[in-house]
Design a protein around this motif. Structure first.
Motif, mmCIF file in Angstrom:
data_model
loop_
_atom_site.group_PDB
_atom_site.id
_atom_site.type_symbol
_atom_site.label_atom_id
_atom_site.label_comp_id
_atom_site.label_asym_id
_atom_site.label_seq_id
_atom_site.Cartn_x
_atom_site.Cartn_y
_atom_site.Cartn_z
ATOM 1 N N ARG A 1 0.836 -1.200 0.000
ATOM 2 C CA ARG A 1 0.000 0.000 0.000
ATOM 3 C C ARG A 1 0.869 1.246 0.000
ATOM 4 N NH1 ARG A 1 -2.434 3.948 3.002
ATOM 5 N NH2 ARG A 1 -4.592 4.444 2.421
ATOM 6 N N GLY A 2 0.747 2.021 -1.068
ATOM 7 C CA GLY A 2 1.541 3.228 -1.164
ATOM 8 C C GLY A 2 2.969 2.982 -1.600
ATOM 9 N N GLU A 3 3.246 1.830 -2.164
ATOM 10 C CA GLU A 3 4.588 1.572 -2.691
ATOM 11 C C GLU A 3 4.696 2.129 -4.110
ATOM 12 O OE1 GLU A 3 7.154 -2.249 -2.347
ATOM 13 O OE2 GLU A 3 6.151 -2.382 -4.277
ATOM 14 N N VAL A 4 5.766 2.830 -4.369
ATOM 15 C CA VAL A 4 5.992 3.448 -5.676
ATOM 16 C C VAL A 4 7.184 2.761 -6.343
ATOM 17 C CG1 VAL A 4 6.480 5.599 -6.916
ATOM 18 C CG2 VAL A 4 5.153 5.651 -4.784
ATOM 19 N N THR A 5 6.980 2.313 -7.557
ATOM 20 C CA THR A 5 8.059 1.691 -8.328
ATOM 21 C C THR A 5 8.295 2.524 -9.582
ATOM 22 O OG1 THR A 5 7.359 -0.495 -7.557
ATOM 23 C CG2 THR A 5 8.876 -0.419 -9.432
ATOM 24 N N ILE A 6 9.521 2.994 -9.752
ATOM 25 C CA ILE A 6 9.906 3.806 -10.912
ATOM 26 C C ILE A 6 10.843 2.971 -11.767
ATOM 27 C CG2 ILE A 6 11.018 5.947 -11.672
ATOM 28 C CD1 ILE A 6 10.391 7.035 -8.815
ATOM 29 N N ARG B 1 9.410 2.686 -0.548
ATOM 30 C CA ARG B 1 8.719 1.688 0.254
ATOM 31 C C ARG B 1 7.424 2.241 0.837
ATOM 32 N NH1 ARG B 1 14.457 0.669 2.118
ATOM 33 N NH2 ARG B 1 14.029 2.209 3.754
ATOM 34 N N SER B 2 6.464 1.365 1.020
ATOM 35 C CA SER B 2 5.191 1.746 1.617
ATOM 36 C C SER B 2 5.408 2.322 3.012
ATOM 37 C CB SER B 2 4.282 0.517 1.705
ATOM 38 O OG SER B 2 3.111 0.816 2.414
ATOM 39 N N GLY B 3 4.856 3.507 3.250
ATOM 40 C CA GLY B 3 4.916 4.125 4.564
ATOM 41 C C GLY B 3 6.202 4.852 4.881
ATOM 42 N N GLU B 4 7.169 4.851 3.986
ATOM 43 C CA GLU B 4 8.426 5.528 4.290
ATOM 44 C C GLU B 4 8.360 7.004 3.921
ATOM 45 O OE1 GLU B 4 12.268 5.170 2.397
ATOM 46 O OE2 GLU B 4 11.359 4.363 0.584
ATOM 47 N N ASP C 1 9.366 11.048 -20.802
ATOM 48 C CA ASP C 1 9.594 10.696 -22.205
ATOM 49 C C ASP C 1 9.538 9.185 -22.397
ATOM 50 O OD1 ASP C 1 9.960 13.386 -22.791
ATOM 51 O OD2 ASP C 1 12.121 13.285 -22.460
ATOM 52 N N SER C 2 10.034 8.463 -21.396
ATOM 53 C CA SER C 2 10.004 6.998 -21.443
ATOM 54 C C SER C 2 10.049 6.468 -20.025
ATOM 55 C CB SER C 2 11.185 6.453 -22.255
ATOM 56 O OG SER C 2 12.422 6.840 -21.678
ATOM 57 N N GLY C 3 9.742 5.190 -19.882
ATOM 58 C CA GLY C 3 9.702 4.574 -18.568
ATOM 59 C C GLY C 3 8.299 4.611 -17.985
ATOM 60 N N GLU C 4 8.171 4.156 -16.746
ATOM 61 C CA GLU C 4 6.860 4.085 -16.122
ATOM 62 C C GLU C 4 6.965 4.241 -14.613
ATOM 63 O OE1 GLU C 4 5.176 0.273 -16.953
ATOM 64 O OE2 GLU C 4 6.809 -0.833 -15.991
ATOM 65 N N VAL C 5 5.839 4.657 -14.017
ATOM 66 C CA VAL C 5 5.696 4.736 -12.569
ATOM 67 C C VAL C 5 4.521 3.856 -12.184
ATOM 68 C CG1 VAL C 5 5.189 6.213 -10.594
ATOM 69 C CG2 VAL C 5 6.614 7.085 -12.474
ATOM 70 N N GLY D 1 1.901 -1.664 -7.883
ATOM 71 C CA GLY D 1 1.933 -2.538 -9.042
ATOM 72 C C GLY D 1 1.105 -2.074 -10.216
ATOM 73 N N ARG D 2 0.379 -0.951 -10.080
ATOM 74 C CA ARG D 2 -0.465 -0.449 -11.170
ATOM 75 C C ARG D 2 0.175 0.790 -11.783
ATOM 76 N NH1 ARG D 2 -3.740 -1.099 -6.848
ATOM 77 N NH2 ARG D 2 -3.937 1.167 -6.604
ATOM 78 N N ARG D 3 0.276 0.791 -13.099
ATOM 79 C CA ARG D 3 0.894 1.921 -13.780
ATOM 80 C C ARG D 3 0.005 3.148 -13.702
ATOM 81 N NH1 ARG D 3 3.534 1.918 -19.896
ATOM 82 N NH2 ARG D 3 4.317 4.071 -19.818
ATOM 83 N N ILE D 4 0.597 4.294 -13.353
ATOM 84 C CA ILE D 4 -0.191 5.521 -13.274
ATOM 85 C C ILE D 4 -0.286 6.166 -14.652
ATOM 86 C CG2 ILE D 4 0.514 5.888 -10.885
ATOM 87 C CD1 ILE D 4 2.234 8.270 -11.919
#
Length: 257
Positions: free
Chosen positions: A10-15, A40-43, A69-73, A77-80
């Protein structure tokens, strides 16, 4: 470049492989290149770096206010794709609606999400107390100091219960004493709220005081971002030897000794 990863949900961001280039005076200017990071979630993550290093650009991409320009956030686990209700942004200026009182400014976002006025105001009262503004519910923005107005902005962002709170120099316009007081308030509030926070700041001491980790973005072309763990007990004491050592380390990384 790949940085640390966690399995929190919950609230984890992956770039992943994020790149962004602007055109300046007819020439390309790369501010982010193949950038990878897991928040990390909650950090609480602070982002620091020289002007032009890409701090605000990265935050705006995370907020969905700007496209890479490229890549994803990915969030959990869900792409924004653009802005989303799981994220809230606090800017340097609180951007309050001048015709609304404190309580109604905080309730505004809740009402736009479908809550009745009474329901929204009921929730807003909790956040008035959380940010220390009890007694000022009926005040208008023009009647507030800069620090109080920023508290309203923080309360408004937290009231919608985002998973991720994004802050762009939220205390940069405050005087030194008010700023220290607000840093202490933020540390207290974040302890009470289950929210992932990403803070852009030019203030290295502020980053150490508030963050679990600090991301240092390089300005030099080809430079590598660095992650620094802040392994200090909370609440943090600016005069403690560990805090002072951490500050000296950061100053050294920026060549400011």
């Amino acid at each position: 470049m790949a940085l640390a990863h966690s399995n929190s949900i919950r609230g984890e961001v992956t770039i992943r492989h994020l790149s962004k280039t602007y055109t300046l005076n007819g020439k390309p200017l790369s501010v982010l290149k193949d950038f990878n990071l897991t928040i990390r979630s909650g950090e609480s993550l602070a982002i620091v770096g020289a002007s032009g290093s890409g701090k605000t650009t990265l935050l705006r991409i995370l907020a969905g206010l700007e496209a890479a320009d490229s890549g994803e956030v990915l969030i959990d686990g869900r792409r924004i794709r653009g802005v989303g209700t799981e994220r809230a942004v606090i800017f340097q200026e609180p951007r309050l609606l001048p015709w609304l009182t404190v309580i109604d400014n905080i309730a505004f976002g809740l009402e736009t999400r479908g809550l009745s006025r009474d329901e929204a105001r009921f929730i807003a009262r909790r956040y008035v107390e959380l940010v220390g503004l009890k007694g000022f519910e009926t005040a208008y923005p023009r009647q507030l100091s800069g620090g109080m107005a920023q508290r309203v902005g923080i309360a408004r962002a937290l009231a919608v219960q985002p998973e991720i709170l994004l802050l762009d120099e939220p205390l940069g316009a405050l005087d030194a004493m008010t700023k220290i007081g607000m840093q202490q308030e933020l540390a207290r509030i974040w302890k009470e709220e289950d929210v992932t926070t990403v803070l852009v700041t030019h203030d290295l001491e502020e980053a150490i005081f508030l963050a679990d980790r600090i991301l240092i973005l390089p300005r030099e072309k080809g430079g590598e971002p660095r992650l620094i763990d802040i392994d200090l007990p909370r609440p943090r004491d600016r005069s403690a030897s560990g805090f002072v050592r951490q500050r000296e380390q950061l100053l050294g990384l920026f060549g400011l000794h």
